[in-house]
Design a protein around this motif. Sequence first.
Motif, short mmCIF file in Angstrom:
data_model
loop_
_atom_site.label_atom_id
_atom_site.label_comp_id
_atom_site.label_asym_id
_atom_site.label_seq_id
_atom_site.Cartn_x
_atom_site.Cartn_y
_atom_site.Cartn_z
N ILE A 116 0.84 -1.20 0.00
CA ILE A 116 0.00 0.00 0.00
C ILE A 116 0.88 1.25 0.00
N ALA A 117 2.00 1.20 0.72
CA ALA A 117 2.92 2.33 0.74
C ALA A 117 3.48 2.60 -0.66
N ALA A 118 3.85 1.54 -1.38
CA ALA A 118 4.37 1.70 -2.74
C ALA A 118 3.30 2.27 -3.67
N CYS A 119 2.06 1.82 -3.51
CA CYS A 119 0.97 2.35 -4.33
C CYS A 119 0.69 3.81 -3.99
N THR A 120 0.87 4.18 -2.73
CA THR A 120 0.69 5.58 -2.34
C THR A 120 1.74 6.47 -2.99
N VAL A 121 2.98 5.98 -3.06
CA VAL A 121 4.03 6.71 -3.78
C VAL A 121 3.60 6.93 -5.23
N ALA A 122 3.04 5.89 -5.85
CA ALA A 122 2.56 6.01 -7.23
C ALA A 122 1.44 7.03 -7.34
N MET A 123 0.56 7.08 -6.33
CA MET A 123 -0.54 8.05 -6.36
C MET A 123 -0.02 9.47 -6.25
N PHE A 124 0.97 9.70 -5.40
CA PHE A 124 1.58 11.03 -5.31
C PHE A 124 2.26 11.39 -6.63
N MET A 125 2.93 10.43 -7.24
CA MET A 125 3.59 10.68 -8.53
C MET A 125 2.56 11.00 -9.61
N LEU A 126 1.41 10.33 -9.56
CA LEU A 126 0.33 10.64 -10.50
C LEU A 126 -0.15 12.07 -10.32
N LEU A 127 -0.34 12.49 -9.08
CA LEU A 127 -0.78 13.86 -8.81
C LEU A 127 0.26 14.86 -9.30
N GLY A 128 1.54 14.60 -9.01
CA GLY A 128 2.59 15.50 -9.46
C GLY A 128 2.72 15.53 -10.97
N ALA A 129 2.64 14.36 -11.61
CA ALA A 129 2.78 14.28 -13.07
C ALA A 129 1.63 14.99 -13.77
#
Length: 351
Positions: free
Chosen positions: A168-181
């Motif tokens: 879940i932590a790794a997926c959260t990193v991906a979600m933050f990256m999606l928001l930033g991208a």
Amino acid sequence: MIDGLAASLGLNVADAAFWMPLLCLAIFFVIVLLGLLLDGFDLGTALLLPFAQKTERDRILNMLSPWRDMNEFWLLFGAILFLTAFPKAWALIFSKLYLPLVFVAVGAISRNVAFEFHLRAPQAQRRYWLSLVYVGSLLSAFGQGWILGKMAVNFQSDAGNEFFALFIAACTVAMFMLLGATWLVMRSEGSLQQFARMSARRCVRLSAAGLASLSVSLAFVNTGILYKWLSTWNMGLVILIWVLILSIFILVEILLKYSALNRLSAYLPFVMSAFVLSIVLLCLGFTYFPFFVYDDLTVWESIDSLATLQLLLFVMLMLLPILLVCVFWIYRDMFGRERKASDVAFTQNSP
């Protein structure tokens, strides 16, 4: 519903002992939401730095610069508010989430310090500070996701649950990256927009998988949550929300393909990603309410004294107009187009 909740606590809705903790919780929730969105795009954008070209990194840092100081505020303000209003919940949660919270704190401090040093360092040393900006952002994002994962497994610490929390932590990193991208897609053009678009498309499916896994874990690890979701009125709402979230993820991936063609297609992915994060936070609040630790500690059991809440609410009432003006003034250009990197000192060679 509210009357029944107050009666179960032996209180009246009009009693200060009932509504003051709820008001403090609502203020804390708003601060968390603002921090998640306004600091989230900063965090996610910084996570993209190692994968960008040198010229694109300069452009990214230029775009982040106006919000750096304000973005440091949300985490600190939220922690102080939570500790002051709900000290018993802080003590219990900190004991269960010590390591993830350390990740968040160390990451926040290191990325903010590294960003400031990067502005002032000689050209030859900037790459080292830039690496620390990325590491700090990764620690902070991973720590926040780890907290979410630990909550999903009800703070169980066996190997299987720990592995799931890390997923879940790794997926959260991906979600933050999606928001930033998607924020970069909205604000930039040319090679940077193309890079951001490709990065966002890589993050969409992992973000969706993380949210789906989170909901399954919440439902099956905590039977009370499953019962709450499947009650007659709530079941239809839960289904509707999940259809909405999955539809938004699909629409974001489609719109990213056409983001270079018109301004609306460039803006919508970020707006939709922020909307998904807001819905997820609202759903978590609904799922856990009225508990901080499910079936263990309620909002009203978490306070220390009403006198403390009275003082806190008075201070918040005084600060609220100033805070609203600051948020509007500082973030007013958040949706604007990119400024040229050549106008900013840290992108120029040091003498």
